[in-house]
Write a protein that holds these residues in place. Sequence first.
Motif, PDB file in Angstrom:
ATOM      1  N   VAL A  77      54.389  38.856  61.996  1.00 10.91           N
ATOM      2  CA  VAL A  77      54.414  37.448  62.375  1.00 10.91           C
ATOM      3  C   VAL A  77      55.857  36.973  62.245  1.00 10.91           C
ATOM      4  O   VAL A  77      56.550  37.346  61.284  1.00 10.91           O
ATOM      5  CB  VAL A  77      53.515  36.609  61.448  1.00 10.91           C
ATOM      6  CG1 VAL A  77      53.673  35.116  61.737  1.00 10.91           C
ATOM      7  CG2 VAL A  77      52.064  37.033  61.575  1.00 10.91           C
ATOM      8  N   ALA A  78      56.324  36.159  63.193  1.00 10.08           N
ATOM      9  CA  ALA A  78      57.664  35.595  63.107  1.00 10.08           C
ATOM     10  C   ALA A  78      57.597  34.090  63.349  1.00 10.08           C
ATOM     11  O   ALA A  78      57.184  33.648  64.426  1.00 10.08           O
ATOM     12  CB  ALA A  78      58.599  36.254  64.120  1.00 10.08           C
ATOM     13  N   LEU A  79      57.968  33.327  62.332  1.00 12.79           N
ATOM     14  CA  LEU A  79      57.977  31.868  62.427  1.00 12.79           C
ATOM     15  C   LEU A  79      59.412  31.405  62.683  1.00 12.79           C
ATOM     16  O   LEU A  79      60.283  31.587  61.828  1.00 12.79           O
ATOM     17  CB  LEU A  79      57.455  31.247  61.130  1.00 12.79           C
ATOM     18  CG  LEU A  79      56.108  31.745  60.610  1.00 12.79           C
ATOM     19  CD1 LEU A  79      55.770  31.038  59.304  1.00 12.79           C
ATOM     20  CD2 LEU A  79      55.009  31.526  61.642  1.00 12.79           C
ATOM     21  N   PHE A  80      59.645  30.814  63.838  1.00  9.72           N
ATOM     22  CA  PHE A  80      60.983  30.333  64.202  1.00  9.72           C
ATOM     23  C   PHE A  80      61.088  28.832  63.939  1.00  9.72           C
ATOM     24  O   PHE A  80      60.144  28.077  64.190  1.00  9.72           O
ATOM     25  CB  PHE A  80      61.259  30.598  65.682  1.00  9.72           C
ATOM     26  CG  PHE A  80      61.500  32.043  66.011  1.00  9.72           C
ATOM     27  CD1 PHE A  80      62.790  32.526  66.181  1.00  9.72           C
ATOM     28  CD2 PHE A  80      60.439  32.926  66.180  1.00  9.72           C
ATOM     29  CE1 PHE A  80      63.017  33.857  66.495  1.00  9.72           C
ATOM     30  CE2 PHE A  80      60.649  34.253  66.492  1.00  9.72           C
ATOM     31  CZ  PHE A  80      61.950  34.720  66.652  1.00  9.72           C
ATOM     32  N   HIS A  81      62.242  28.430  63.433  1.00  7.59           N
ATOM     33  CA  HIS A  81      62.482  27.007  63.191  1.00  7.59           C
ATOM     34  C   HIS A  81      63.989  26.769  63.199  1.00  7.59           C
ATOM     35  O   HIS A  81      64.782  27.707  63.329  1.00  7.59           O
ATOM     36  CB  HIS A  81      61.874  26.569  61.854  1.00  7.59           C
ATOM     37  CG  HIS A  81      62.518  27.217  60.664  1.00  7.59           C
ATOM     38  ND1 HIS A  81      62.191  28.488  60.234  1.00  7.59           N
ATOM     39  CD2 HIS A  81      63.485  26.787  59.821  1.00  7.59           C
ATOM     40  CE1 HIS A  81      62.912  28.809  59.179  1.00  7.59           C
ATOM     41  NE2 HIS A  81      63.721  27.794  58.907  1.00  7.59           N
ATOM     42  N   ASP A  82      64.378  25.521  63.048  1.00  8.08           N
ATOM     43  CA  ASP A  82      65.795  25.206  62.907  1.00  8.08           C
ATOM     44  C   ASP A  82      65.956  24.161  61.816  1.00  8.08           C
ATOM     45  O   ASP A  82      65.034  23.414  61.506  1.00  8.08           O
ATOM     46  CB  ASP A  82      66.376  24.698  64.235  1.00  8.08           C
ATOM     47  CG  ASP A  82      65.715  23.422  64.717  1.00  8.08           C
ATOM     48  OD1 ASP A  82      66.119  22.338  64.262  1.00  8.08           O
ATOM     49  OD2 ASP A  82      64.794  23.496  65.553  1.00  8.08           O
ATOM     50  N   ARG A  83      67.138  24.123  61.241  1.00 10.11           N
ATOM     51  CA  ARG A  83      67.442  23.106  60.231  1.00 10.11           C
ATOM     52  C   ARG A  83      68.908  22.714  60.361  1.00 10.11           C
ATOM     53  O   ARG A  83      69.766  23.543  60.690  1.00 10.11           O
ATOM     54  CB  ARG A  83      67.137  23.591  58.816  1.00 10.11           C
ATOM     55  CG  ARG A  83      67.914  24.821  58.395  1.00 10.11           C
ATOM     56  CD  ARG A  83      67.491  25.309  57.014  1.00 10.11           C
ATOM     57  NE  ARG A  83      68.167  26.560  56.683  1.00 10.11           N
ATOM     58  CZ  ARG A  83      69.342  26.627  56.072  1.00 10.11           C
ATOM     59  NH1 ARG A  83      69.972  25.517  55.712  1.00 10.11           N
ATOM     60  NH2 ARG A  83      69.898  27.799  55.798  1.00 10.11           N
ATOM     61  N   ARG A  84      69.160  21.468  60.106  1.00  4.34           N
ATOM     62  CA  ARG A  84      70.520  20.963  60.182  1.00  4.34           C
ATOM     63  C   ARG A  84      71.206  21.134  58.836  1.00  4.34           C
ATOM     64  O   ARG A  84      70.699  20.703  57.802  1.00  4.34           O
ATOM     65  CB  ARG A  84      70.507  19.492  60.614  1.00  4.34           C
ATOM     66  CG  ARG A  84      70.670  19.330  62.109  1.00  4.34           C
ATOM     67  CD  ARG A  84      69.979  18.097  62.644  1.00  4.34           C
ATOM     68  NE  ARG A  84      68.525  18.195  62.587  1.00  4.34           N
ATOM     69  CZ  ARG A  84      67.791  18.981  63.382  1.00  4.34           C
ATOM     70  NH1 ARG A  84      68.371  19.708  64.293  1.00  4.34           N
ATOM     71  NH2 ARG A  84      66.486  19.026  63.254  1.00  4.34           N
ATOM     72  N   ILE A  85      72.376  21.765  58.859  1.00  5.47           N
ATOM     73  CA  ILE A  85      73.164  21.987  57.653  1.00  5.47           C
ATOM     74  C   ILE A  85      74.121  20.816  57.427  1.00  5.47           C
ATOM     75  O   ILE A  85      74.342  20.376  56.303  1.00  5.47           O
ATOM     76  CB  ILE A  85      73.947  23.314  57.761  1.00  5.47           C
ATOM     77  CG1 ILE A  85      72.956  24.490  57.863  1.00  5.47           C
ATOM     78  CG2 ILE A  85      74.894  23.500  56.585  1.00  5.47           C
ATOM     79  CD1 ILE A  85      73.606  25.813  58.196  1.00  5.47           C
ATOM     80  N   ALA A  86      74.693  20.316  58.511  1.00  4.61           N
ATOM     81  CA  ALA A  86      75.621  19.180  58.429  1.00  4.61           C
ATOM     82  C   ALA A  86      75.515  18.375  59.712  1.00  4.61           C
ATOM     83  O   ALA A  86      75.372  18.948  60.794  1.00  4.61           O
ATOM     84  CB  ALA A  86      77.049  19.664  58.213  1.00  4.61           C
ATOM     85  N   VAL A  87      75.580  17.056  59.576  1.00  7.22           N
ATOM     86  CA  VAL A  87      75.515  16.156  60.734  1.00  7.22           C
ATOM     87  C   VAL A  87      76.563  15.056  60.534  1.00  7.22           C
ATOM     88  O   VAL A  87      76.611  14.432  59.478  1.00  7.22           O
ATOM     89  CB  VAL A  87      74.122  15.509  60.882  1.00  7.22           C
ATOM     90  CG1 VAL A  87      74.061  14.654  62.149  1.00  7.22           C
ATOM     91  CG2 VAL A  87      73.029  16.553  60.891  1.00  7.22           C
ATOM     92  N   SER A  88      77.389  14.825  61.555  1.00 10.02           N
ATOM     93  CA  SER A  88      78.430  13.803  61.425  1.00 10.02           C
ATOM     94  C   SER A  88      78.729  13.158  62.789  1.00 10.02           C
ATOM     95  O   SER A  88      79.085  13.858  63.737  1.00 10.02           O
ATOM     96  CB  SER A  88      79.714  14.432  60.874  1.00 10.02           C
ATOM     97  OG  SER A  88      80.755  13.492  60.800  1.00 10.02           O
ATOM     98  N   PRO A  89      78.583  11.808  62.863  1.00  7.31           N
ATOM     99  CA  PRO A  89      77.936  10.948  61.868  1.00  7.31           C
ATOM    100  C   PRO A  89      76.432  11.217  61.824  1.00  7.31           C
ATOM    101  O   PRO A  89      75.854  11.718  62.789  1.00  7.31           O
ATOM    102  CB  PRO A  89      78.256   9.542  62.378  1.00  7.31           C
ATOM    103  CG  PRO A  89      78.477   9.694  63.843  1.00  7.31           C
ATOM    104  CD  PRO A  89      79.085  11.043  64.039  1.00  7.31           C
ATOM    105  N   ASP A  90      75.823  10.874  60.697  1.00  9.03           N
ATOM    106  CA  ASP A  90      74.422  11.235  60.474  1.00  9.03           C
ATOM    107  C   ASP A  90      73.486  10.218  61.128  1.00  9.03           C
ATOM    108  O   ASP A  90      73.286   9.124  60.616  1.00  9.03           O
ATOM    109  CB  ASP A  90      74.149  11.316  58.975  1.00  9.03           C
ATOM    110  CG  ASP A  90      72.790  11.943  58.679  1.00  9.03           C
ATOM    111  OD1 ASP A  90      72.001  12.116  59.629  1.00  9.03           O
ATOM    112  OD2 ASP A  90      72.522  12.249  57.506  1.00  9.03           O
ATOM    113  N   TRP A  91      72.887  10.632  62.243  1.00 12.01           N
ATOM    114  CA  TRP A  91      71.996   9.766  63.014  1.00 12.01           C
ATOM    115  C   TRP A  91      70.527   9.919  62.607  1.00 12.01           C
ATOM    116  O   TRP A  91      69.662   9.202  63.085  1.00 12.01           O
ATOM    117  CB  TRP A  91      72.129  10.099  64.495  1.00 12.01           C
ATOM    118  CG  TRP A  91      72.050  11.577  64.789  1.00 12.01           C
ATOM    119  CD1 TRP A  91      73.104  12.443  64.881  1.00 12.01           C
ATOM    120  CD2 TRP A  91      70.869  12.367  64.994  1.00 12.01           C
ATOM    121  NE1 TRP A  91      72.656  13.728  65.138  1.00 12.01           N
ATOM    122  CE2 TRP A  91      71.295  13.704  65.209  1.00 12.01           C
ATOM    123  CE3 TRP A  91      69.508  12.073  65.015  1.00 12.01           C
ATOM    124  CZ2 TRP A  91      70.397  14.737  65.447  1.00 12.01           C
ATOM    125  CZ3 TRP A  91      68.605  13.106  65.253  1.00 12.01           C
ATOM    126  CH2 TRP A  91      69.058  14.419  65.467  1.00 12.01           C
TER     127      TRP A  91
END
Length: 272
Positions: free
Chosen positions: A138-152
């Motif tokens: 099984v492979a669960l794909f996702h994404d996550r934000r490490i840094a956001v500028s400016p942070d919306w």
Amino acid sequence: MLTIPFDARRFRSTAEFYTRYRVPYPAALLESVAARVGLKPGDAVLDLGCGPGVLALGFARLGFAVTGIDPEPEMLEAARAAAAEAGLPLTLREGSSYDLGPGTGSFRLVTMGRSFHWMDRAATLAALDRLIEPGGAVALFHDRRIAVSPDWQKLLAELSEKHSPGRSESRHMRRNPDWRPHEAVLLDSAFAAVESRGRVFAQTLTADDILGRAYSMSVTSPEALGDRRQAFEAELLAGLAAMSPEDRFHEVVAAEAVLAFRPAELPPAMRA
């Protein structure tokens, strides 16, 4: 275990925004997963909750026989059109994790892209144990934000609560202390040998990109917003313009895959 109530039409009206505005999965990540699972050309892959076919087409490009299942007809139509445009074979079926059974087929790999949390996770893994071939995963794909500028992100969350409070309930559920992380659920399943891999990259967004991403989400889809859509859009764009008059938003993103195997099927050296 907490389970989000099933809603087959949750992503209605999002298909046209999903492929264009969601964080992409790098081809190198898919290649890494395929190599780790030991996929060979022609091996069967199931993309469960395939949406507009982002992962399904990515694995089809690598030469695998891919089936995509999704409960939303608009998503399946988008996936069908994308497959035709790319000239790639893709089998598509309307259904969900609640429809998995002997007639679904057998697969070497089952992928889920940002969809596992919408399912009865324990029941889904039990059903997949009967469908995934020996040595498969099984492979669960996702994404996550490490840094956001400016942070919306805070602005979008606030406007989501204001204009789409009903759809925000599922988000609150996933932030509940009783919500179990996917990895913990996997460890209690037949697929208890869990590992992860990923790719980190930077990208620059505009306000229109952020608006499109919002429309790709179930909580702020055009259908969920209804007659609040115009007000939501105006407030979001105004807030973003105040944050960045240059209309540039930078983010560092990790696109990741959590891989899960049956422990007994791993080579002894790989068993922790």
